[in-house]
Scaffold this motif. Structure first.
Motif, mmCIF file in Angstrom:
data_model
loop_
_atom_site.group_PDB
_atom_site.id
_atom_site.type_symbol
_atom_site.label_atom_id
_atom_site.label_comp_id
_atom_site.label_asym_id
_atom_site.label_seq_id
_atom_site.Cartn_x
_atom_site.Cartn_y
_atom_site.Cartn_z
ATOM 1 N N MET A 144 35.094 1.817 -15.081
ATOM 2 C CA MET A 144 34.015 2.406 -15.863
ATOM 3 C C MET A 144 32.686 2.206 -15.129
ATOM 4 O O MET A 144 32.282 1.075 -14.855
ATOM 5 N N ALA A 145 32.037 3.302 -14.802
ATOM 6 C CA ALA A 145 30.721 3.223 -14.157
ATOM 7 C C ALA A 145 29.665 2.885 -15.202
ATOM 8 O O ALA A 145 29.826 3.183 -16.390
ATOM 9 N N PRO A 146 28.587 2.238 -14.810
ATOM 10 C CA PRO A 146 27.525 1.924 -15.773
ATOM 11 C C PRO A 146 26.825 3.183 -16.255
ATOM 12 O O PRO A 146 26.787 4.198 -15.559
ATOM 13 N N SER A 147 26.248 3.099 -17.459
ATOM 14 C CA SER A 147 25.498 4.219 -18.007
ATOM 15 C C SER A 147 24.177 4.375 -17.263
ATOM 16 O O SER A 147 23.750 3.486 -16.507
ATOM 17 N N ALA A 148 23.515 5.490 -17.488
ATOM 18 C CA ALA A 148 22.210 5.720 -16.860
ATOM 19 C C ALA A 148 21.210 4.655 -17.288
ATOM 20 O O ALA A 148 20.389 4.199 -16.491
ATOM 21 N N GLU A 149 21.288 4.228 -18.552
ATOM 22 C CA GLU A 149 20.372 3.196 -19.036
ATOM 23 C C GLU A 149 20.619 1.872 -18.332
ATOM 24 O O GLU A 149 19.675 1.176 -17.941
ATOM 25 N N GLU A 150 21.881 1.511 -18.132
ATOM 26 C CA GLU A 150 22.181 0.258 -17.442
ATOM 27 C C GLU A 150 21.783 0.329 -15.971
ATOM 28 O O GLU A 150 21.281 -0.653 -15.406
ATOM 29 N N LEU A 151 21.977 1.481 -15.334
ATOM 30 C CA LEU A 151 21.546 1.631 -13.947
ATOM 31 C C LEU A 151 20.038 1.491 -13.824
ATOM 32 O O LEU A 151 19.533 0.881 -12.870
ATOM 33 N N ALA A 152 19.289 2.041 -14.797
ATOM 34 C CA ALA A 152 17.829 1.895 -14.774
ATOM 35 C C ALA A 152 17.427 0.442 -14.933
ATOM 36 O O ALA A 152 16.510 -0.040 -14.257
ATOM 37 N N THR A 176 28.622 -3.287 -17.568
ATOM 38 C CA THR A 176 28.678 -4.571 -18.267
ATOM 39 C C THR A 176 28.164 -4.463 -19.694
ATOM 40 O O THR A 176 28.219 -5.434 -20.442
ATOM 41 N N ARG A 177 27.621 -3.301 -20.090
ATOM 42 C CA ARG A 177 27.010 -3.142 -21.408
ATOM 43 C C ARG A 177 27.767 -2.123 -22.250
ATOM 44 O O ARG A 177 28.336 -1.163 -21.730
ATOM 45 N N GLY A 178 27.716 -2.313 -23.576
ATOM 46 C CA GLY A 178 28.226 -1.333 -24.517
ATOM 47 C C GLY A 178 29.710 -1.052 -24.359
ATOM 48 O O GLY A 178 30.499 -1.881 -23.888
ATOM 49 N N PHE A 179 30.104 0.132 -24.777
ATOM 50 C CA PHE A 179 31.510 0.525 -24.730
ATOM 51 C C PHE A 179 32.020 0.541 -23.295
ATOM 52 O O PHE A 179 33.151 0.110 -23.023
ATOM 53 N N ARG A 180 31.199 1.022 -22.373
ATOM 54 C CA ARG A 180 31.614 1.056 -20.968
ATOM 55 C C ARG A 180 31.897 -0.350 -20.452
ATOM 56 O O ARG A 180 32.870 -0.585 -19.731
ATOM 57 N N GLY A 181 31.010 -1.288 -20.801
ATOM 58 C CA GLY A 181 31.210 -2.662 -20.368
ATOM 59 C C GLY A 181 32.476 -3.267 -20.941
ATOM 60 O O GLY A 181 33.194 -4.016 -20.250
ATOM 61 N N TRP A 182 32.747 -2.956 -22.212
ATOM 62 C CA TRP A 182 33.974 -3.474 -22.829
ATOM 63 C C TRP A 182 35.196 -2.911 -22.121
ATOM 64 O O TRP A 182 36.151 -3.636 -21.838
ATOM 65 N N MET A 183 35.173 -1.613 -21.823
ATOM 66 C CA MET A 183 36.292 -1.011 -21.127
ATOM 67 C C MET A 183 36.470 -1.614 -19.742
ATOM 68 O O MET A 183 37.599 -1.863 -19.295
ATOM 69 N N ALA A 184 35.364 -1.864 -19.049
ATOM 70 C CA ALA A 184 35.448 -2.470 -17.714
ATOM 71 C C ALA A 184 36.031 -3.876 -17.796
ATOM 72 O O ALA A 184 36.800 -4.295 -16.925
ATOM 73 N N SER A 185 35.675 -4.612 -18.852
ATOM 74 C CA SER A 185 36.211 -5.967 -19.003
ATOM 75 C C SER A 185 37.710 -5.958 -19.285
ATOM 76 O O SER A 185 38.392 -6.954 -19.059
ATOM 77 N N MET A 186 38.217 -4.822 -19.771
ATOM 78 C CA MET A 186 39.650 -4.685 -20.020
ATOM 79 C C MET A 186 40.405 -4.224 -18.782
ATOM 80 O O MET A 186 41.610 -4.019 -18.820
ATOM 81 N N GLY A 187 39.676 -4.029 -17.677
ATOM 82 C CA GLY A 187 40.316 -3.661 -16.420
ATOM 83 C C GLY A 187 40.276 -2.194 -16.094
ATOM 84 O O GLY A 187 40.849 -1.766 -15.089
ATOM 85 N N PHE A 188 39.584 -1.390 -16.922
ATOM 86 C CA PHE A 188 39.498 0.038 -16.650
ATOM 87 C C PHE A 188 38.295 0.331 -15.766
ATOM 88 O O PHE A 188 37.285 -0.373 -15.821
#
Length: 422
Positions: free
Chosen positions: A150-158, A136-148
């Motif tokens: 994308m697993a969360p980053s280590a920082e988001e998992l923490a 849900t955060r950063g570039f990964r979050g943006w990609m996930a919102s586009m339907g791709f």
């Protein structure tokens, strides 16, 4: 090709394809990322096959595989030591000719029956592992919102793990004591931010109690309700509050609710001509009332650690938090507070051993000093957390939402460390 993308916080970016750099600018982060991704898809189409791209933004480094059709997947590296699976060409069995030519025989292979086992040994078909929510955060979050995918980053998992720790409930009431024998050690901001974080993620039921034997500052730095009640009013009405007829709404007459942060404040006596001196018996009575109405009590202990009131606070404490700033005398006072508790009695010594120390930067640019002080405490306590400088904590009423995202994240990390001891 070797492709990498750098996404800056000012909505500018650089795309490098085999060392040839192209610069991009968008009106927003979303537009910038769309421009970069369109260029990568164009490159994949020109080459007629998927390409790999490494992206770097505020959330960290991400490796992607982008196809000419615009399909994007996160690249997962095989674990160290993993053996690569052989291709289908090496594992596929030869086909049997159709029509059974003369001389060809078939042998049926039977699997020997296996012994039965007790039903109590059968494993459940229900999975116990929850699905991981996409980024849900950063570039990964943006990609996930586009339907791709994308697993969360280590920082988001923490961060998710910290939220989970803070939001958990426990049987009975727990008490956190904030203690440093010197004033100006950041005790009141620590009480406020721990209480706010616990209440926001845990659904309320949190009381911040100003146990200062003199006029404390917790009431000055939090919102006042529609009354002027203090701890003395709770003492005067304790019999009614502890009666079997009392309900949760009765306590609202004596505490000051914080609407945005979802916790209550019990103020210390702020009378200019007050003569009441808090005793150990008073603390016992206040704690008994608070424990009836709240799941968590966060106590500001004041600066005097030799009275019976302070001793009873220690008696009721489940988790000790020792705050300090980057000023050396505050850090020294924090160390002396821990040493005094170590020598007090068995319960106090255990609190000191399992304490959480929170080091807050007093001025901007003191991260190195904060880390040096933190390293000095780490061998002797359970956890040490540093908090960056934030002007919103310097004076006036503390508004949690006014803190920078980095500061709020640091307080979440500190609150999770405290929660581990409850």
């Amino acid at each position: 090709p070797v492709i990498s993308a750098i996404i800056n916080t000012d909505n500018t970016g650089t795309l490098s394809i085999d060392a040839r750099e192209e610069t991009f600018r968008g009106e927003s982060h979303a537009e910038l990322r769309s421009l970069l991704m369109a260029r990568v898809i164009e490159e994949a189409g020109r080459r007629g096959r998927p390409v790999r791209v490494s992206t770097m933004d505020e959330s960290g480094l991400t490796s992607l595989v982008v196809s000419p059709e615009g399909e994007v997947e996160e690249e997962e590296s095989a674990p160290d030591g993993a053996v690569e699976r052989p291709s289908m060409a090496t594992t596929q069995a030869p086909r049997t000719p159709v029509g059974n030519p003369a001389g060809t025989t078939f042998t049926a292979v039977q699997t020997p029956p296996t012994g039965r086992r007790a039903l109590r040994e059968a494993e459940s078909f229900l999975t116990t592992q929850a699905a991981v929510q996409p980024a849900t955060r950063g570039f990964r979050g943006w990609m996930a919102s586009m339907g791709f995918r994308m697993a969360p980053s280590a920082e988001e998992l923490a961060e998710r793990a910290h939220i989970d720790a803070v939001s958990r409930h426990w049987p009975g009431t727990r008490t956190v004591m904030i203690a440093n024998r010197k004033g100006g050690a950041n005790k009141t901001p620590t009480v406020k931010n721990l209480a706010a974080t616990f209440a926001r993620y845990g659904g309320g039921g949190v009381l911040a109690y100003d146990g200062n034997p003199e006029v404390g500052t917790l009431g000055w730095r939090t919102e006042q309700g529609g009354h002027t009640a203090t701890v003395l009013d709770v003492l005067d009405n304790s019999a009614n509050l502890l009666s079997t007829d009392a309900v949760s709404g009765h306590m609202s007459r004596y505490v000051h609710h914080q609407p945005a942060d979802k916790f209550d404040v019990l103020r210390s006596d702020d009378s200019l001509v007050g003569t009441h001196v808090m005793t150990g018996d008073d603390v016992d009575l206040i704690h008994r009332v608070a424990a009836k109405y709240y799941r968590l009590i966060v106590m500001d202990s004041g600066n005097v650690d030799r009275g019976s009131d302070w001793a009873r606070m220690i008696h009721h404490t489940n988790q000790l938090v020792v705050p300090t700033t980057t000023m050396e005398d505050r850090a020294e006072a924090a160390l002396l507070t821990l040493r005094a508790l170590q020598e007090r009695d068995e319960h106090a010594a255990k609190l000191a051993e399992n304490a959480v120390v929170i080091v807050s930067q007093w001025q901007p640019g003191e991260a190195a000093i904060a880390e040096r002080i933190a390293e000095g405490f780490r061998p002797y306590v359970r956890e040490v957390v540093t908090v960056p400088y934030d002007p919103a904590l310097k004076s006036g009423r503390i508004v949690h939402d006014a803190l920078t995202p980095t500061t709020r994240r640091a307080w979440l990390r500190a609150t999770a460390a405290v929660a581990q001891g409850l």
